[in-house]
Motif scaffolding. Sequence first.
Motif, PDB file in Angstrom:
ATOM      1  N   GLY A 101       2.353  57.063  59.379  1.00 20.66           N
ATOM      2  CA  GLY A 101       3.165  56.445  58.159  1.00 20.66           C
ATOM      3  C   GLY A 101       2.706  57.172  57.044  1.00 20.66           C
ATOM      4  O   GLY A 101       2.258  58.123  56.885  1.00 20.66           O
ATOM      5  N   GLU A 134       0.292  53.475  53.776  1.00 24.94           N
ATOM      6  CA  GLU A 134       0.088  52.170  53.249  1.00 24.94           C
ATOM      7  C   GLU A 134       0.033  51.065  54.369  1.00 24.94           C
ATOM      8  O   GLU A 134       0.627  51.103  55.595  1.00 24.94           O
ATOM      9  N   ALA A 147       0.812  47.673  56.653  1.00 22.78           N
ATOM     10  CA  ALA A 147       1.941  47.155  57.013  1.00 22.78           C
ATOM     11  C   ALA A 147       2.213  46.030  56.230  1.00 22.78           C
ATOM     12  O   ALA A 147       1.071  45.303  56.227  1.00 22.78           O
ATOM     13  N   THR A 206       9.270  46.127  57.224  1.00 23.53           N
ATOM     14  CA  THR A 206       9.216  47.013  56.369  1.00 23.53           C
ATOM     15  C   THR A 206       9.383  48.280  56.858  1.00 23.53           C
ATOM     16  O   THR A 206       9.732  49.417  55.819  1.00 23.53           O
ATOM     17  N   ASP A 259       7.053  50.445  58.290  1.00 25.68           N
ATOM     18  CA  ASP A 259       5.870  51.010  58.303  1.00 25.68           C
ATOM     19  C   ASP A 259       5.447  51.068  59.737  1.00 25.68           C
ATOM     20  O   ASP A 259       5.953  50.156  60.356  1.00 25.68           O
TER      21      ASP A 259
END
Length: 743
Positions: free
Chosen positions: A12, A15, A17, A222, A224
């Motif tokens: 990813g 960031e 999750a 999200t 992610d």
Amino acid sequence: MAWLGVVSGACGDGERAEAVAASSGEKDSRADVQAAMRALKRVRVLATHEDRVPAFIQGDFGQASRAGKALSLQEAHEGVQEVLREVAPVFRLSPEELSLRRISWDDQGHQYLRYGQRLNGREVVGAELLLFLDAEGKAYAVHSSARGGSRALAAAQPSLAEEAAVVAARRATGARRMDARSGGLVYVRGEDGQLVLAYAVRVTGVKDGLPVDDRVYVNAMTGDIALRDARVHTALSRAVYSANNGYQLPGTLKRAEGGAATQDAHVDMNYEQLGKTYQCYQENFGRDSHDGEGAPLKSTVHYSEDGNGYVNAYWNGSQMVYGDGDGEMSTELGKDLDVTVHELTHAVTEADSNLIYSNEPGALNEGWSDIFSAYCESWTRGWATDADVWLIGEDVWTPATPGDALRYMGNPTQDGSSKDYYPERYRGSADYGGVHSNSGIANLAFKLLATGGAHPRGKTSVQVAGIGVQKAGKLFYEANANCMTASSNFAAAKLCTEQKAEQFYPEDKGAVTDAWAAVGVSGVVEPPPEVVVLSNGIPVSGVATAEGTSRVYKLTVPPGQASLSFVTSGGSGDLDLYVKRGAAGDMGSYDCKSEGPSTAEECVIAEPAAGDWYVTVFAYSSFTGVTVTGRYSNFQGGTHVLLNGVSSVAYGGAARTWTCWTLQVPDSVPRVVFSQTGGARTSGDADLYIQYQEQPTTHRYLCKSSNKGNHDACTLPRPVGGLYLACSFSYSAYTNVTMKGTY
């Protein structure tokens, strides 16, 4: 999971999750955990999770009703139902959430039941509960990465389409010849400790010449990447194949078990190395192949993605694969015992702890493979400990450079990328979270434990006393087989090797602790807390502190004392009490604890060892106006002994004198009632005083009753088990009184 550490990939955009479990409206209360702990006998918390739920506990947790190797999984599970009902709530679990996956035994006859967790009917990836039973079937420890979820998590529904999750997983791997399929919804615990709802996507393909077989967990809220777990691990019934400089597996069978030499040097040498690896595990640990059940050892040599020399080797979940090298970076990898042991140890780990190949668990997975490469080389050479033992892959790596190696266990940073000190570990997303570079931390800890010594770069000043390769290997093997879980981190590896030292080599436990401390795994050393010195029996009043902080007190106990107690009382708020000899304690380390829902807490230690005893007063919520008292006593009991519910003989006493009786109260009774009664011809006035483990005074007691005359009573609800003194103190001379204690 490449042998050479050349695999890399982004997880990813870096960031974290989003945690579905996080909910600002949910109060973090430990009342349920505290209640579950209080219901257990002689429990000790060795480690906790970041949410303060215990991770590892020891104690007396009951007896399995069934035990033995002949039992099926179902029968073994039924035999520990009562134990699970007692211990599961400590981890905010119920027995219904746990499913028994596997049972193993060690050479002392101890049994280990490994449970997986399901939450709301879905698998919790990497969450396991390991129940320890001794040879008599007594449950004495639990190690659990599994723990209960939140109400918010239970209600969560995915907001991301399953098709979008598959796309995100494909993008994260960056492989070619790719296939990606979703396996549905699961729960995954991220690096921040929070559970998230995620799609489990399997992605297969090829990247940088290495096969890809990843489980990619995509946050269902999200998109992610919550976790990426590789299944291609870079590494008696033998079978050696040739890929004929291609990539089709397993290729053409060249030599099966018992077959004659083929005159193909790579085939024949790899056949021999497979045999040595099997013998190393079988003769030292009684292990029959990588799965412990005699699985065939399948291997393919002459592997290549493009027809050129392939500089790598790996374990793909069912077999080993070796390239021929390019003659410059390496020669044929299947000829080196280090490489073969490394790859097969990935298979051993997969069968035992099944460490997730990502971040810290992945670094341990890699480290254990290097460690047993060194172990088996040392074994083949009569437990040698010279420099070559600690070089990994030196027989095939960069043949034109003498003394060069792939990794250096005695000095990991020598390879230019490995780490040797936990606080400096790699924390990015490349290489599945640094599984190869961070493996150097475990490698160095093992090397120091085996040979003794200090950190090669002086990162710590700890001097480790070596215990030898054979004993060190036993502890690391048992930790992997019968203690660590799929999501174990470095702290858990330290705890598990210490626990195994306590079981097998108690005299060497300190060396294990020192070996991990030398590489920084003991944790950042905090400045010692300010300590207030207590005087025996003298209260300290007006104690206050804010939520999440502590006050620490010390009482020096002389030899020959019968009892020691620490008591807090008065004020307002909620505090917990942790008592430990020799150092300040906390929730994860103590000799006695008291964790009620108020400021009234008490710890009592019978026959305390002489020395400094520390009491940590921790503010579960802010508290003020509290009094702290520490007291020791050498009172050993008396000749006047009460039996439960039986009145004593009649007695009397002169003015201002004491007459005391003792009553032994068992654990877990709801109450005990003491009564002093005057007979038909009683006279005078005696008052009743009750104290625990020592004679009361008119200023120090648990309960007193001072009615006029000789009729007095004291009730103690939920008493601590032990010796109580019930005493008559004469306000004036008295006669014809009896004493009784009933529980």
